[in-house]
Write a protein that holds these residues in place. Structure first.
Motif, PDB file in Angstrom:
ATOM      1  N   ASP A 126     -28.358 -12.966  16.060  1.00  0.00           N
ATOM      2  CA  ASP A 126     -29.156 -12.003  16.839  1.00  0.00           C
ATOM      3  C   ASP A 126     -28.877 -12.182  18.338  1.00  0.00           C
ATOM      4  O   ASP A 126     -28.620 -11.209  19.054  1.00  0.00           O
ATOM      5  CB  ASP A 126     -30.663 -12.220  16.614  1.00  0.00           C
ATOM      6  CG  ASP A 126     -31.120 -12.076  15.167  1.00  0.00           C
ATOM      7  OD1 ASP A 126     -31.932 -11.204  14.874  1.00  0.00           O
ATOM      8  OD2 ASP A 126     -30.652 -12.860  14.315  1.00  0.00           O
TER       9      ASP A 126
ATOM     10  N   ILE B 141     -29.804  -7.552  15.398  1.00  0.00           N
ATOM     11  CA  ILE B 141     -29.822  -7.604  13.932  1.00  0.00           C
ATOM     12  C   ILE B 141     -31.178  -7.061  13.519  1.00  0.00           C
ATOM     13  O   ILE B 141     -32.216  -7.682  13.773  1.00  0.00           O
ATOM     14  CB  ILE B 141     -29.656  -9.038  13.365  1.00  0.00           C
ATOM     15  CG1 ILE B 141     -28.273  -9.589  13.712  1.00  0.00           C
ATOM     16  CG2 ILE B 141     -29.843  -9.026  11.845  1.00  0.00           C
ATOM     17  CD1 ILE B 141     -27.972 -10.964  13.106  1.00  0.00           C
ATOM     18  N   ASP B 142     -31.185  -5.886  12.941  1.00  0.00           N
ATOM     19  CA  ASP B 142     -32.423  -5.342  12.404  1.00  0.00           C
ATOM     20  C   ASP B 142     -32.450  -5.723  10.929  1.00  0.00           C
ATOM     21  O   ASP B 142     -31.428  -5.630  10.244  1.00  0.00           O
ATOM     22  CB  ASP B 142     -32.441  -3.825  12.588  1.00  0.00           C
ATOM     23  CG  ASP B 142     -33.732  -3.217  12.078  1.00  0.00           C
ATOM     24  OD1 ASP B 142     -34.804  -3.842  12.249  1.00  0.00           O
ATOM     25  OD2 ASP B 142     -33.682  -2.112  11.497  1.00  0.00           O
TER      26      ASP B 142
ATOM     27  N   GLU C 209     -34.492  -6.441  21.757  1.00  0.00           N
ATOM     28  CA  GLU C 209     -35.507  -7.215  21.028  1.00  0.00           C
ATOM     29  C   GLU C 209     -35.590  -8.671  21.493  1.00  0.00           C
ATOM     30  O   GLU C 209     -36.681  -9.231  21.610  1.00  0.00           O
ATOM     31  CB  GLU C 209     -35.202  -7.197  19.520  1.00  0.00           C
ATOM     32  CG  GLU C 209     -36.248  -8.009  18.761  1.00  0.00           C
ATOM     33  CD  GLU C 209     -36.016  -8.131  17.271  1.00  0.00           C
ATOM     34  OE1 GLU C 209     -35.062  -7.516  16.743  1.00  0.00           O
ATOM     35  OE2 GLU C 209     -36.802  -8.856  16.628  1.00  0.00           O
ATOM     36  N   GLU C 210     -34.438  -9.284  21.750  1.00  0.00           N
ATOM     37  CA  GLU C 210     -34.445 -10.741  21.974  1.00  0.00           C
ATOM     38  C   GLU C 210     -34.500 -11.099  23.463  1.00  0.00           C
ATOM     39  O   GLU C 210     -34.133 -10.301  24.313  1.00  0.00           O
ATOM     40  CB  GLU C 210     -33.188 -11.373  21.353  1.00  0.00           C
ATOM     41  CG  GLU C 210     -32.912 -10.954  19.915  1.00  0.00           C
ATOM     42  CD  GLU C 210     -34.073 -11.248  18.944  1.00  0.00           C
ATOM     43  OE1 GLU C 210     -34.991 -12.018  19.287  1.00  0.00           O
ATOM     44  OE2 GLU C 210     -34.067 -10.672  17.851  1.00  0.00           O
TER      45      GLU C 210
ATOM     46  N   ASP D 126     -31.294  -3.462  19.009  1.00  0.00           N
ATOM     47  CA  ASP D 126     -31.793  -4.389  17.988  1.00  0.00           C
ATOM     48  C   ASP D 126     -30.536  -5.028  17.406  1.00  0.00           C
ATOM     49  O   ASP D 126     -29.823  -4.424  16.608  1.00  0.00           O
ATOM     50  CB  ASP D 126     -32.591  -3.640  16.915  1.00  0.00           C
ATOM     51  CG  ASP D 126     -33.307  -4.609  15.982  1.00  0.00           C
ATOM     52  OD1 ASP D 126     -32.924  -5.794  15.945  1.00  0.00           O
ATOM     53  OD2 ASP D 126     -34.248  -4.168  15.301  1.00  0.00           O
TER      54      ASP D 126
ATOM     55  N   THR E  27     -33.611  -8.923   9.999  1.00  0.00           N
ATOM     56  CA  THR E  27     -33.118 -10.320   9.999  1.00  0.00           C
ATOM     57  C   THR E  27     -33.452 -11.007   8.667  1.00  0.00           C
ATOM     58  O   THR E  27     -32.679 -11.827   8.174  1.00  0.00           O
ATOM     59  CB  THR E  27     -33.715 -11.100  11.189  1.00  0.00           C
ATOM     60  OG1 THR E  27     -33.413 -10.374  12.384  1.00  0.00           O
ATOM     61  CG2 THR E  27     -33.104 -12.488  11.325  1.00  0.00           C
TER      62      THR E  27
HETATM   63 MG   LIG Z   1     -33.828  -7.574  15.162  1.00  0.00          MG
END
Ligand SMILES: [Mg+2]
Ligand SMILES: Nc1ncnc2c1ncn2[C@@H]1O[C@H](COP(=O)(O)O)[C@@H](OP(=O)(O)O)[C@H]1O
Ligand SMILES: [Mg+2]
Ligand SMILES: [Mg+2]
Length: 370
Positions: free
Chosen positions: A67, A164-165, A90-91, A162, A167
């Motif tokens: 991610d 990795i959507d 996201e991160e 995103d 996860t």
């Molecule tokens: Mg994600």
């Protein structure tokens, strides 16, 4: 004379290029390249992921080195091409900056740099900070992850990432997706979703895997194999209530399976739901693998995130479908990083969306739009 002719020819060729270039062509090309590289990166991580390469975030959700590295990669490419565009990702790198030792950080830097320096392929441009010799320092890559800290809003251009959507699906070896979108004044203009584990053709589940879904507003929705560059336009087939089947999350914590059971029986759907992680569901809906995608709140007060829906919603709309919440209102991407109060998601073809919405409202008591 010679110079005047050259000037006239120059003007003609410049204006014909402008006229023939569709809106958001550069953004589309960049987004496909970024998602393609991130798909290779995340798949390679999956094949070698070791236990201590996954963290648990404050909200108890998992995050892996994949991610972080994929967000760093995409952010670097976006920043090279469109330095003024903010990013809602996201991160963030807070945990990595605080890490004792450097194990995770070093792995992330290695993965992101491998993806950045891999050779240019069709559509790639060296001006996006990719290709041989384009490595970044650890500080640059942590900053690239943190460029995703934009708060969103109603005005201007911004990207959502995103990396990795799904996860949880990724960790199970099932479906996950790399998701990228461009919003302009809260409208999704470009949506790209890469699904490394998704069969290219749903009727051949053991066949080739890996596809990228691409949509630009007003320009349709297309599918491209991860292994090549041929685009196929997608149009949702027409389902009737009797031929409907629906897609939903694997995780009952993310979408209430009991509510969708009730909706399903109101609609007389007999086929079991197809449960799948990530925004791969939107891609599958756009190409007709299912007739309906339902995401019903589980009552824990969760606020849906814009990066979990912006690209997917455009794919479905451009393939001829409708995406609303359970009140029948369009998803509002202008409220910040979230969609605000959670009224779920109802995505379906034009022919059945109204009937589905009726059933959702009967099952949940959601008020229809005024
Ligand atoms: Mg994600
Ligand atoms: N209680 C909840 N309700 C709805 N969605 C949730 C949730 N908790 C987490 N999610 C989101 O659900 C996403 C996965 O969706 P799906 O179930 O369709 O695969 C997660 O994305 P990430 O995996 O990117 O964190 C996360 O953002
Ligand atoms: Mg997550
Ligand atoms: Mg997600």
């Amino acid at each position: 004379m010679h110079n005047r002719l050259r000037l006239i020819l120059g003007i003609i060729s410049r204006s014909s290029t402008t006229m023939s270039t569709p809106p958001f062509a550069s953004e589309r090309q960049l987004a496909i390249s970024a998602v393609r590289r991130a798909c290779v990166l995340t798949s390679s991580v999956f094949n070698k992921l070791v236990k201590n390469e996954t963290l648990t975030k404050g909200d108890k959700s998992p995050v892996t080195v994949g991610d972080y590295a994929a967000q760093a990669l995409i952010s670097v490419m976006l920043t090279h091409a469109f330095p003024a565009d903010p990013i809602v990702g996201e991160e963030d790198a807070a945990e990595l900056r605080a890490e004792e030792g450097k194990t995770l950080r070093e792995r992330i830097i290695e993965l992101a740099n491998q993806a950045l320096v891999s050779p240019l392929v069709e559509g790639d441009k060296v001006e996006w900070g990719i290709g041989p010799g384009q490595t970044k320092t650890s500080a640059e890559l942590l900053d690239a992850i943190d460029r995703g800290n934009y708060n969103g809003g109603r005005i201007g251009r911004m990207w959502t990432i995103d990396p990795i959507d799904g996860t949880k699906g990724f960790l199970r070896g099932e479906q996950f997706a790399v998701c990228l979108s461009l919003l302009v004044d809260a409208q999704v203009q470009v949506g790209i979703i890469g699904c490394p584990n998704l069969p290219f053709d749903a009727s051949k589940p053991e066949g080739e895997r890996g596809c990228i879904f691409v949509a630009v507003r007003g320009q349709g929705c297309h599918q491209i194999p991860l292994s090549s560059y041929t685009e196929t336009r997608l149009t949702m087939p027409t389902f009737t209530p009797s031929s409907l089947n629906f897609l939903e999350s694997v995780e009952a914590l993310h979408s209430s399976h009991s509510t969708t059971d009730t909706i399903s029986s109101i609609l007389g759907i007999t086929r079991p739901p197809v449960r799948m992680d990530s925004q791969a569901k939107y891609g599958c809906l756009a190409r007709g693998d299912g007739g309906l995608y339902l995401r019903m709140p589980t009552g824990v007060g969760y606020r849906e995130k814009i990066w979990d829906h912006a690209p997917g919603a455009l794919l479905v709309e451009e393939a001829g479908g409708i995406v609303t919440d359970s009140r029948g209102l369009p998803l509002d991407f202008g409220l910040g990083r979230t969609l605000g109060e959670n009224f779920g998601v109802v995505a379906a073809g034009k022919a059945v969306h109204a009937a589905v919405l009726d059933a959702v409202q009967q099952a949940t008591g959601a008020k229809a739009k005024a």
